[in-house]
Design a protein around this motif. Structure first.
Motif, PDB file in Angstrom:
ATOM      1  N   ALA A 186    -156.839  53.605 -51.224  1.00  0.00           N
ATOM      2  CA  ALA A 186    -156.298  52.960 -52.421  1.00  0.00           C
ATOM      3  C   ALA A 186    -156.339  51.443 -52.257  1.00  0.00           C
ATOM      4  N   LYS A 187    -156.006  50.967 -51.065  1.00  0.00           N
ATOM      5  CA  LYS A 187    -156.021  49.527 -50.779  1.00  0.00           C
ATOM      6  C   LYS A 187    -157.448  48.975 -50.857  1.00  0.00           C
ATOM      7  N   VAL A 188    -158.407  49.697 -50.310  1.00  0.00           N
ATOM      8  CA  VAL A 188    -159.806  49.260 -50.364  1.00  0.00           C
ATOM      9  C   VAL A 188    -160.261  49.114 -51.823  1.00  0.00           C
ATOM     10  N   ALA A 228    -152.221  60.992 -45.045  1.00  0.00           N
ATOM     11  CA  ALA A 228    -151.391  60.033 -45.796  1.00  0.00           C
ATOM     12  C   ALA A 228    -151.913  58.614 -45.589  1.00  0.00           C
ATOM     13  N   SER A 229    -152.192  58.266 -44.355  1.00  0.00           N
ATOM     14  CA  SER A 229    -152.720  56.934 -44.046  1.00  0.00           C
ATOM     15  C   SER A 229    -154.063  56.707 -44.729  1.00  0.00           C
ATOM     16  N   GLY A 230    -154.894  57.741 -44.753  1.00  0.00           N
ATOM     17  CA  GLY A 230    -156.208  57.636 -45.379  1.00  0.00           C
ATOM     18  C   GLY A 230    -156.124  57.409 -46.874  1.00  0.00           C
ATOM     19  N   ASP A 231    -155.229  58.120 -47.549  1.00  0.00           N
ATOM     20  CA  ASP A 231    -155.069  57.911 -48.987  1.00  0.00           C
ATOM     21  C   ASP A 231    -154.560  56.497 -49.266  1.00  0.00           C
ATOM     22  N   ARG A 232    -153.606  56.055 -48.471  1.00  0.00           N
ATOM     23  CA  ARG A 232    -153.042  54.709 -48.649  1.00  0.00           C
ATOM     24  C   ARG A 232    -154.128  53.655 -48.400  1.00  0.00           C
ATOM     25  N   SER A 292    -169.682  51.497 -52.176  1.00  0.00           N
ATOM     26  CA  SER A 292    -169.605  52.855 -52.721  1.00  0.00           C
ATOM     27  C   SER A 292    -168.958  52.809 -54.092  1.00  0.00           C
ATOM     28  N   THR A 293    -169.380  53.714 -54.949  1.00  0.00           N
ATOM     29  CA  THR A 293    -168.708  53.805 -56.240  1.00  0.00           C
ATOM     30  C   THR A 293    -167.341  54.460 -56.038  1.00  0.00           C
ATOM     31  N   VAL A 294    -166.467  54.219 -56.985  1.00  0.00           N
ATOM     32  CA  VAL A 294    -165.159  54.873 -56.946  1.00  0.00           C
ATOM     33  C   VAL A 294    -165.367  56.385 -56.943  1.00  0.00           C
ATOM     34  N   ASP A 352    -153.911  58.335 -56.554  1.00  0.00           N
ATOM     35  CA  ASP A 352    -154.251  58.864 -57.873  1.00  0.00           C
ATOM     36  C   ASP A 352    -154.056  57.813 -58.960  1.00  0.00           C
ATOM     37  N   GLN A 353    -152.987  57.022 -58.868  1.00  0.00           N
ATOM     38  CA  GLN A 353    -152.745  55.978 -59.862  1.00  0.00           C
ATOM     39  C   GLN A 353    -153.856  54.941 -59.841  1.00  0.00           C
ATOM     40  N   VAL A 354    -154.357  54.610 -58.663  1.00  0.00           N
ATOM     41  CA  VAL A 354    -155.473  53.664 -58.570  1.00  0.00           C
ATOM     42  C   VAL A 354    -156.685  54.225 -59.311  1.00  0.00           C
ATOM     43  N   ILE A 355    -156.950  55.506 -59.134  1.00  0.00           N
ATOM     44  CA  ILE A 355    -158.100  56.127 -59.806  1.00  0.00           C
ATOM     45  C   ILE A 355    -157.883  56.138 -61.314  1.00  0.00           C
TER      46      ILE A 355
END
Length: 185
Positions: free
Chosen positions: A68-70, A61-65, A139-141, A112-115
């Motif tokens: 997304a912030k990065v 969870a922390s990693g996804d958050r 890095s690319t998205v 997912d919304q960021v993507i």
């Protein structure tokens, strides 16, 4: 139909759809593995490693958050917060599995919304520096999403072993419960 039926993916097409579908599949496998845990089970070590199922929920969870912030902040001066990482794999006494599962769902949706909203998977994003990566990298998205898929696959293996040692549940057995074909294996 079993536990492993619906993978929710944002309304996108093309490569974004393909990547987010695979990522959703990996997340769904993880959610199956950690289903029906008690608080005590989520904190119990079942191998020689320090990893626990609750700690893996928190870490993912922390990693996804964080990822997304990065992507959204694109901070060319960002550094990994090593203090924040100190307990990234551990449910602290004031934290609960239920709270982290809620955050897991919110963080995956936010990622997912960021993507969905990025203009192109080819956009180059500055990565935070860290002791293991002292030079700024970009890095690319697309690469960041692929790394997220790899991370989930990696931790799904950990989670499956921890869960099997905990109570005998395996993810594949759990997703095939009640299926006619399950008895053939």
């Amino acid at each position: 139909m079993g536990l492993y039926t619906a993978v929710t993916v944002p309304d996108v097409t093309g490569e974004k759809l393909e990547l987010l579908t695979i990522l959703a599949d990996q997340r769904n496998l993880f959610r199956v593995t950690v289903r029906n845990l008690t608080e005590e089970q989520a904190r119990r070590r079942t191998t020689v490693s320090e990893l626990t199922l609750g700690g893996l929920v928190k870490h993912l969870a922390s990693g996804d958050r964080s990822t997304a912030k990065v992507i959204t902040e694109r901070d060319e001066d960002a550094e990994v917060d090593m203090v924040a990482l100190a307990h990234n794999y551990e449910l602290l006494p004031d934290e609960t599995l239920a709270d982290w599962l809620t955050e897991f769902d919110a963080a995956t949706e936010a990622f997912d919304q960021v993507i969905v909203l990025v203009d192109s998977l080819d956009e180059a994003i500055p990565q935070p520096t860290a002791p293991w990566a002292p030079e700024r990298e970009w890095s690319t998205v697309r690469t960041m999403v692929l790394n997220k898929i790899r991370e989930y696959a990696h931790h799904n293996g950990h989670a499956d072993i921890i869960r099997e040692a905990l109570d005998g549940q395996t993810t594949m057995a759990a997703i095939s419960e009640g299926q006619e074909w399950a008895d053939q294996f």
